[in-house]
Design a protein around this motif. Structure first.
Motif, short mmCIF file in Angstrom:
data_model
loop_
_atom_site.label_atom_id
_atom_site.label_comp_id
_atom_site.label_asym_id
_atom_site.label_seq_id
_atom_site.Cartn_x
_atom_site.Cartn_y
_atom_site.Cartn_z
N ALA A 26 36.27 -8.35 -1.84
CA ALA A 26 36.09 -9.80 -1.90
C ALA A 26 35.76 -10.25 -3.32
CB ALA A 26 35.00 -10.24 -0.93
N ALA A 27 34.83 -9.54 -3.97
CA ALA A 27 34.45 -9.91 -5.34
C ALA A 27 35.60 -9.66 -6.31
CB ALA A 27 33.21 -9.13 -5.76
N PHE A 28 36.38 -8.61 -6.06
CA PHE A 28 37.54 -8.33 -6.91
C PHE A 28 38.56 -9.45 -6.80
CE2 PHE A 28 41.59 -6.44 -8.04
CZ PHE A 28 41.28 -5.62 -9.11
N ARG A 29 38.83 -9.89 -5.57
CA ARG A 29 39.78 -10.99 -5.37
C ARG A 29 39.32 -12.26 -6.06
NH1 ARG A 29 40.48 -8.64 -0.12
NH2 ARG A 29 38.79 -9.92 0.72
N ALA A 30 38.02 -12.55 -5.98
CA ALA A 30 37.49 -13.77 -6.60
C ALA A 30 37.62 -13.70 -8.12
CB ALA A 30 36.03 -13.97 -6.19
N ALA A 31 37.29 -12.56 -8.70
CA ALA A 31 37.40 -12.41 -10.15
C ALA A 31 38.86 -12.48 -10.59
CB ALA A 31 36.77 -11.09 -10.59
N LEU A 32 39.74 -11.86 -9.79
CA LEU A 32 41.17 -11.91 -10.12
C LEU A 32 41.70 -13.33 -10.07
CD1 LEU A 32 43.93 -9.44 -9.16
CD2 LEU A 32 44.25 -11.85 -8.60
N ALA A 33 41.25 -14.11 -9.10
CA ALA A 33 41.70 -15.50 -8.98
C ALA A 33 41.28 -16.30 -10.21
CB ALA A 33 41.15 -16.13 -7.71
N ASP A 34 40.03 -16.11 -10.64
CA ASP A 34 39.55 -16.83 -11.83
C ASP A 34 40.33 -16.43 -13.07
OD1 ASP A 34 37.65 -18.13 -10.31
OD2 ASP A 34 35.97 -16.88 -10.98
N LEU A 35 40.47 -15.12 -13.28
CA LEU A 35 41.17 -14.64 -14.47
C LEU A 35 42.64 -15.02 -14.42
CD1 LEU A 35 41.15 -13.12 -17.11
CD2 LEU A 35 41.38 -10.97 -15.83
N GLY A 36 43.24 -14.97 -13.23
CA GLY A 36 44.64 -15.37 -13.11
C GLY A 36 44.86 -16.81 -13.54
N ALA A 37 43.96 -17.71 -13.13
CA ALA A 37 44.08 -19.11 -13.52
C ALA A 37 43.96 -19.27 -15.03
CB ALA A 37 43.02 -19.95 -12.81
N MET A 38 43.06 -18.50 -15.65
CA MET A 38 42.90 -18.58 -17.10
C MET A 38 44.17 -18.12 -17.83
SD MET A 38 39.05 -17.04 -17.53
CE MET A 38 37.77 -17.45 -16.35
N LEU A 39 44.77 -17.05 -17.34
CA LEU A 39 45.97 -16.53 -17.99
C LEU A 39 47.16 -17.48 -17.81
CD1 LEU A 39 45.77 -12.72 -17.11
CD2 LEU A 39 45.06 -13.86 -19.22
N ILE A 40 47.30 -18.06 -16.62
CA ILE A 40 48.37 -19.03 -16.39
C ILE A 40 48.16 -20.26 -17.28
CG2 ILE A 40 49.35 -20.64 -14.70
CD1 ILE A 40 50.30 -17.78 -14.32
N TYR A 41 46.92 -20.69 -17.42
CA TYR A 41 46.59 -21.81 -18.31
C TYR A 41 47.11 -21.53 -19.72
CZ TYR A 41 43.58 -24.95 -21.08
OH TYR A 41 43.09 -25.89 -21.96
N GLU A 42 46.85 -20.33 -20.22
CA GLU A 42 47.28 -19.99 -21.57
C GLU A 42 48.79 -19.82 -21.64
OE1 GLU A 42 47.05 -19.77 -25.42
OE2 GLU A 42 45.26 -20.06 -24.20
N ALA A 43 49.39 -19.22 -20.62
CA ALA A 43 50.83 -19.02 -20.61
C ALA A 43 51.58 -20.35 -20.61
CB ALA A 43 51.24 -18.19 -19.39
N SER A 44 50.93 -21.40 -20.10
CA SER A 44 51.57 -22.72 -19.98
C SER A 44 51.41 -23.59 -21.21
CB SER A 44 50.97 -23.46 -18.77
OG SER A 44 51.10 -22.72 -17.59
N ARG A 45 50.75 -23.09 -22.22
CA ARG A 45 50.38 -23.93 -23.37
C ARG A 45 51.56 -24.64 -24.00
NH1 ARG A 45 46.03 -24.54 -26.40
NH2 ARG A 45 44.93 -22.86 -25.30
N ASP A 46 52.71 -23.99 -24.09
CA ASP A 46 53.85 -24.57 -24.81
C ASP A 46 54.94 -25.08 -23.87
OD1 ASP A 46 52.74 -24.05 -27.34
OD2 ASP A 46 53.44 -21.97 -27.26
N LEU A 47 54.64 -25.27 -22.59
CA LEU A 47 55.64 -25.81 -21.68
C LEU A 47 55.99 -27.25 -22.07
CD1 LEU A 47 54.42 -24.59 -18.15
CD2 LEU A 47 56.26 -23.65 -19.57
N ALA A 48 57.25 -27.59 -21.91
CA ALA A 48 57.70 -28.94 -22.25
C ALA A 48 57.10 -29.96 -21.28
CB ALA A 48 59.22 -29.01 -22.20
#
Length: 211
Positions: A26-48
């Motif tokens: 459960a704690a692993f899933r929660a941490a993965l969800a948070d980190l996943g959102a952070m990485l997607i945020y950064e990956a989206s930086r240059d989207l049109a």
């Protein structure tokens, strides 16, 4: 190949929880969800983006939205854990699926599912998988995407091993990498060191399928 390492303190703290062997599912899933959102945020930086008229409660102004939201493609099974975080950041994104398992004897990817648009020409694709180890599974997935015309592919991985990063860079495929860390090596079982173990098992429990 362009590589972005997201070394934000909050990303590092979530990665630490995921690395810790004492962390339960459960704690692993929660941490993965948070980190996943952070990485997607950064990956989206240059989207049109595009502007459109917008009225607030007090004035007329303009709003901003993505011009063409990316397609999120998880590499099943561990990649499924990154779908909800990605959609929380980009709720109007489409989702495709690539199913790959790892043969524990050969360490090679074994494909079992492919659900993708026939033509990805001109589309932005985020291929999500928590782990980039040897690069075998991710390279297989990216080749499938490239074969369908994708030329703008971002691999979003939480933990990457240097051998996998090298394999991705040497592949000549149209891909960039967004990751939280690059670990130095793999052990004899092709697990990332120090890594965090098997991400799929830590998300969902041990699988009982022999390939």
């Amino acid at each position: 190949m362009d590589i972005t390492i997201v070394d934000h303190p909050l990303a590092a703290s979530r990665l630490t929880i995921m690395r810790d062997e004492r962390t339960n599912n459960a704690a692993f899933r929660a941490a993965l969800a948070d980190l996943g959102a952070m990485l997607i945020y950064e990956a989206s930086r240059d989207l049109a983006v595009e502007q459109f008229p917008l009225k607030t409660p007090v004035a007329q102004t303009s709003g901003t939205r993505l011009e063409d939201p990316p397609i999120i493609v998880p590499v099943i099974r561990a990649g499924l854990g990154m779908v909800d975080p990605a959609l929380s950041m980009i709720p109007d994104a489409q989702v495709g699926f690539i199913g790959l398992a790892r043969n524990e004897k050969t360490h090679e990817p074994v494909p079992y599912l492919e659900a993708l648009p026939e033509d990805l020409t001109g589309r932005t694709v985020f291929c999500v998988d928590p782990m980039l180890a040897t690069g075998g599974s991710l390279l297989h997935a990216i080749r499938l995407l490239a074969d369908r015309g994708a030329t703008d592919i971002t691999a979003v991985c939480m933990v990457s091993a240097q051998p996998g990063v090298d394999a991705l860079a040497d592949s000549g495929l149209p891909v960039r990498l967004v990751t939280a860390t690059i670990d130095p090596e793999l052990n004899e079982d092709a697990y990332i060191v120090p890594g965090l173990g098997d991400a799929g098992d830590r998300l969902y429990g041990p699988r009982n399928i022999d390939l």
